[in-house]
Design an enzyme around this catalytic site. Structure first.
Site, PDB file in Angstrom:
ATOM      1  N   LYS A 160       0.845  -1.337  -0.264  1.00 56.60           N
ATOM      2  CA  LYS A 160       0.459   0.277  -0.227  1.00 56.60           C
ATOM      3  C   LYS A 160       0.758   1.212   0.406  1.00 56.60           C
ATOM      4  O   LYS A 160       0.688   2.325  -0.294  1.00 56.60           O
ATOM      5  CB  LYS A 160      -0.592   0.335   1.118  1.00 56.60           C
ATOM      6  CG  LYS A 160      -1.717  -0.974   1.077  1.00 56.60           C
ATOM      7  CD  LYS A 160      -2.990  -0.568   0.000  1.00 56.60           C
ATOM      8  CE  LYS A 160      -4.467  -2.183  -0.011  1.00 56.60           C
ATOM      9  NZ  LYS A 160      -5.429  -1.499  -0.965  1.00 56.60           N
ATOM     10  N   SER A 167      -2.556 -12.204   5.113  1.00 50.86           N
ATOM     11  CA  SER A 167      -2.838 -11.971   3.694  1.00 50.86           C
ATOM     12  C   SER A 167      -2.596 -13.143   2.749  1.00 50.86           C
ATOM     13  O   SER A 167      -2.525 -13.973   1.519  1.00 50.86           O
ATOM     14  CB  SER A 167      -3.910 -10.398   2.640  1.00 50.86           C
ATOM     15  OG  SER A 167      -1.979 -10.039   3.014  1.00 50.86           O
TER      16      SER A 167
HETATM   17  C1  LIG Z   1      -2.566  -6.852   3.425  1.00 56.27           C
HETATM   18  C2  LIG Z   1      -3.185  -6.169   1.755  1.00 56.27           C
HETATM   19  N1  LIG Z   1      -3.813  -4.778   2.198  1.00 56.27           N
HETATM   20  C3  LIG Z   1      -3.795  -4.685   0.690  1.00 56.27           C
HETATM   21  C4  LIG Z   1      -4.042  -5.972  -0.206  1.00 56.27           C
HETATM   22  C5  LIG Z   1      -3.803  -5.608  -1.271  1.00 56.27           C
HETATM   23  O1  LIG Z   1      -5.919  -5.312  -2.212  1.00 56.27           O
HETATM   24  P1  LIG Z   1      -6.192  -4.546  -2.892  1.00 56.27           P
HETATM   25  O2  LIG Z   1      -5.442  -3.737  -3.806  1.00 56.27           O
HETATM   26  O3  LIG Z   1      -7.440  -4.689  -3.226  1.00 56.27           O
HETATM   27  O4  LIG Z   1      -6.911  -2.898  -1.857  1.00 56.27           O
HETATM   28  C6  LIG Z   1      -3.894  -6.875  -0.038  1.00 56.27           C
HETATM   29  C7  LIG Z   1      -3.510  -7.768  -1.367  1.00 56.27           C
HETATM   30  O5  LIG Z   1      -3.383  -8.915  -1.353  1.00 56.27           O
HETATM   31  C8  LIG Z   1      -3.626  -7.044   1.150  1.00 56.27           C
HETATM   32  O6  LIG Z   1      -2.940  -8.387   1.476  1.00 56.27           O
END
Ligand SMILES: Cc1ncc(COP(=O)(O)O)c(C=O)c1O
Length: 457
Positions: free
Chosen positions: A45, A277
């Protein structure tokens, strides 16, 4: 090639390494992990934090000192906090009140303001965290609602950085990418890039069991019911506006137990400490790889660092309590003991130690009582009230021997006693000291009994 040198922390976002998986069974395939945990804020992120803020700057929506507002306690909050601090913006994060203290400490230490709101209400309620954030953005002058769930800059970050990096790192020989969806930004970015650049690349969605997104990706409809899951950062019960499921060619629903075990296996076998995740993604990637009949080149993600989850997935007691690790079944009260003495897991204090030592151990391990041991035998038990009574009139008594504060009349239960006997002990405000003959086995508290009952559901 010498290691890169950077002019500031923001330059370190992205360009993350790709690592081959070597010691897990990948069937006929080669599997690579994109190590997003190596971003300076610790997650995938950071890329999004940078893009969201720079997109607003380009549109002229921010001035020095503007307030950015977002609703998250997750990695996007950390990514935004990192970028906002470097660029001189204020950041206000609206956070549901179930978030861990660690996350809040981390965000505050990075300079974010944190406003808590209720976690037990959903969309449409005035105290729902995303609605609160949006409302505050209307009230606070010179503020900007970042809105990662609806902001196209979220997907753009992955379309312009994550996806082309993968394509180049794989030397343009790639068969499939396995990813998750929280906001759906990663998936949307990959979808847009590969549709244009290499449409044969398969996109596989890995979703926590209980979430509705895998069902949505295959049927175009959300399921009638979703159920909670423990993996953090991915899954959902609604379809975020920024998401794009049109390129998904296969889905996996991964139960928490498999995700958590896979996380631990990744650390044990490949040496990477990842967040929960990643366990969901890697479990699906491994299943996909093993199901192939011809060799394929596959990429998945380590989305964030496991350091944030030490007290959960990397904590044996928590894993046992959740039923994700199995311990030998004894069929007696030993099955209820969270920290067996035989495994040197019980928190104890020696009779030669001080009241202060007992107090410190209780604080360190977050327990309310500790057995006092002498020559391997239990000779007493000391709880918060005993310590308080000892020191309330004279704090110097912290330095007295613990034996002065302990209760030495021990109410014990045998390992083969019925559960009803525990209730009698709890009703008297005590904890159960479990004995097998003259051997101390461990303690059972009210919460241990509750946990055991829940595990039997
Ligand atoms: C901890 C975490 N946050 C966010 C995401 C990404 O998700 P997105 O881009 O759909 O918000 C992931 C992706 O696998 C993740 O593992």
């Amino acid at each position: 090639m010498s290691p890169p040198r950077y002019g500031n922390v923001l330059q370190m976002i992205g360009n993350t390494p790709l690592m081959a998986v070597r010691r897990l069974d990948t069937g006929p395939c080669e599997l690579f992990l994109k190590l997003e945990n190596q971003n300076p804020g610790g997650s995938i992120k950071d890329r999004v934090g940078l893009y969201l803020i720079e997109a607003a700057e380009k549109r002229g929506l921010l001035k020095p000192g503007s307030t950015l507002i977002e609703a998250t306690a997750g990695n996007t909050g950390l990514g935004l906090a990192l970028v906002a601090a470097q660029k001189g913006y204020r950041l206000l994060l609206v956070i549901p009140d179930k978030m861990s203290q660690e996350k809040i400490f981390h965000l505050k230490a990075m300079g974010a303001d944190v406003q808590m709101t209720r976690s037990d209400v959903s969309k449409g309620h005035p105290e729902y965290y995303r609605d609160v954030a949006e409302r505050l953005a209307g009230e606070i002058p010179d503020s900007y609602f970042v809105n990662q769930f609806g902001n196209p800059a979220n997907a753009q970050a992955h379309e312009e950085t994550t996806a082309p990096e993968i394509w180049a790192q794989m030397q343009e020989r790639l068969d499939a990418v396995v990813c998750g969806a929280g906001t759906g930004g990663t998936l949307a970015g990959l979808t847009h890039y590969f549709a244009r650049t290499a449409p044969a690349v398969e996109l596989i969605l890995s979703d926590p069991a209980g979430s509705g997104l895998a069902h949505y990706a295959t049927t175009g409809k959300l399921p009638a019911k979703t159920s909670p899951w423990l993996v953090e950062g991915i899954g959902g019960d609604s379809v975020p506006p920024v998401a794009d499921f049109s390129g998904v060619s296969g889905t996996y629903s991964i139960a928490d137990a498999e995700a958590f075990r896979t996380c631990r296996e990744l650390l044990a076998r490949e040496g990477i400490i990842a967040g929960t995740s990643t366990g969901t993604l890697l479990a699906a990637a491994l299943r996909y790889c093993r199901a192939q009949t011809r060799p394929k080149r596959v990429v998945s993600f380590v989305c964030d660092s496991g350091n944030k989850y030490l007290s959960k997935v990397y904590n044996d007691y928590w894993m046992l309590d959740q039923g994700f690790l199995e311990r030998e079944h004894r069929g007696d009260l030993r099955d209820l003991i969270a920290r067996p003495h035989a495994e040197h897991a019980a928190v104890t204090v020696n009779s030669t130690e001080t009241v202060m030592a007992a107090y410190r151990r209780m604080k360190l391990y977050d327990v309310s009582q500790v057995p006092v041991m002498q020559d391997g035998r239990i000779v007493g038990i000391v709880d918060e009230e005993d310590i308080l009574l000892e020191v309330v009139g004279n704090p110097a008594h912290f330095n007295e021997p613990v034996t002065r504060a302990m209760a030495s009349h021990l109410v014990t239960v045998r390992v083969d006693a019925p559960v009803a006997q525990l209730m009698e002990i709890f009703k008297r405000g005590m904890v159960a000291i479990v004995m097998h003959g003259s051997e101390f086995q461990g303690l059972i508290t009210r919460i241990d009994l509750l946990n055991w009952l829940r595990r039997r559901l």
